[in-house]
Design an enzyme around this catalytic site. Structure first.
Site, PDB file in Angstrom:
ATOM      1  CB  SER A 181      -0.964  -0.028   1.195  1.00 20.33           C
ATOM      2  OG  SER A 181      -1.953   0.971   1.072  1.00 20.33           O
ATOM      3  CD  GLU A 202      -2.204  -2.332  -3.358  1.00 19.11           C
ATOM      4  OE1 GLU A 202      -3.440  -2.221  -3.248  1.00 19.11           O
ATOM      5  OE2 GLU A 202      -1.387  -1.763  -2.632  1.00 19.11           O
ATOM      6  CG  HIS A 237      -5.637  -2.528   0.489  1.00 15.97           C
ATOM      7  ND1 HIS A 237      -4.863  -2.075  -0.551  1.00 15.97           N
ATOM      8  CD2 HIS A 237      -5.409  -1.680   1.531  1.00 15.97           C
ATOM      9  CE1 HIS A 237      -4.199  -0.997  -0.158  1.00 15.97           C
ATOM     10  NE2 HIS A 237      -4.510  -0.732   1.095  1.00 15.97           N
TER      11      HIS A 237
END
Length: 307
Positions: A119, A208, A278
């Site tokens: 992330s 992502e 996630h």
């Protein structure tokens, strides 16, 4: 701000971890509650490693784990400590981008050690990539936490398989691709254009995406990467989670329409629906090492992190 590093050198060999080695736990982005810090320390110690919690790991400065100098200090202390053989980031959130020019890359090249996170930590993975040091996209969380342990031991992970039930899996095309795997959070990659010069020629791009606003964010980020030349020469695309997009549409389009429109002109194989990013039980994979993407078989196979 000056650019973070010069073109990426050859990949540095990493030493596999042995029982008794030290693992640093740091918070370069947002802060975590005390229970997560304690759980993370306990997990690392249960693996037979010495857990070294950063001096400022539980500091709080707004949404970040302390001020920029403190967070950068913890990161550099870990990099410079010869007993520390891996650096585990406790969480993402926000704040990693602020530290890009503060990382001691000379010390990192002199004593290579992997960084673990995803992330917001994608910002720092880019520094490791520029330094030629492999890292790990993932987390010590969920039922697959021990994937990180196996990677640190130098084991080759199982192929990451497409989950046909995961939103976006049918974005997958056909064909195979190979090359070093690198990427991560789409927004962080785009935000770093002009700060970090990622040489992704011949790489398989990992993406992502976490929805914070609408489809325009995805379009702008992908377009920025495309127009900057950051994606020139990539050999394939591996797509992980598309969190928050499964029930979201904007004037007849969903995120898959945007991805298809922006990525199709690259003419490379796309493998989507991978359990990376996630998720409650994310898979962890090495970055900066060779991989094989097989869109037809639905697998991403990544080489070992360590020699």
């Amino acid at each position: 701000m000056s650019r973070v590093a010069q073109p990426r050198p050859q990949v540095a060999p990493l030493r596999r971890l042995e029982p008794g080695d030290a693992v640093a736990l740091v918070s370069p982005a947002s802060w975590s509650d005390e229970s997560w810090l304690a759980e993370s320390v306990a997990t690392v110690e249960s693996w037979g490693f010495k857990a070294r919690l950063g001096k400022h790991a539980d500091d709080r400065f707004g949404y970040m784990a302390g001020g920029d100098p403190e967070r950068a200090s913890d990161l550099n202390v870990a990099i410079r400590d010869p007993e520390v053989r891996a650096i585990l980031t406790l969480r993402g959130g926000s704040g990693s981008l602020r530290l890009l020019r503060d990382v001691d890359t000379d010390a990192l090249r002199a004593d290579p050690k992997p960084l673990i996170g995803f992330s917001d930590i994608t910002a720092l993975h880019q520094v490791w990539h520029q330094a030629g040091v492999p890292s790990v996209h993932g987390a010590v969380a969920g039922t697959r936490a021990e994937t990180v342990l196996r990677l640190l031991r130098g084991e080759t992970g199982e192929p990451v398989r497409r989950d046909n039930g995961q939103y976006g899996a049918y974005l997958t095309t056909t064909g195979t691709a190979s090359g070093p795997l690198f990427g991560g959070n789409l927004e962080m990659l785009a935000r770093s254009v002009g700060i970090v010069d990622n040489d992704l020629d011949g790489h398989v791009l990992l993406l992502e995406i976490h929805r914070t606003v609408g489809l325009g964010m995805v379009d702008r980020a992908l377009t920025q990467l495309l127009l900057s030349g950051a994606l020139d020469g990539i050999s394939g695309v591996a797509v992980g989670t598309l969190e928050g997009f499964d029930d979201y549409e904007d004037r007849g389009w969903n995120v898959l329409d945007v991805l298809r429109d922006r990525l199709s002109p690259l003419g490379v194989p796309i493998l989507a629906g991978l359990p990376l990013g996630h998720l409650e039980d994310p898979v962890s994979v090495p970055l900066g090492v060779e991989c094989e993407l097989d869109a037809d078989a639905g697998t991403l196979t990544v080489a070992a992190l360590s020699a």
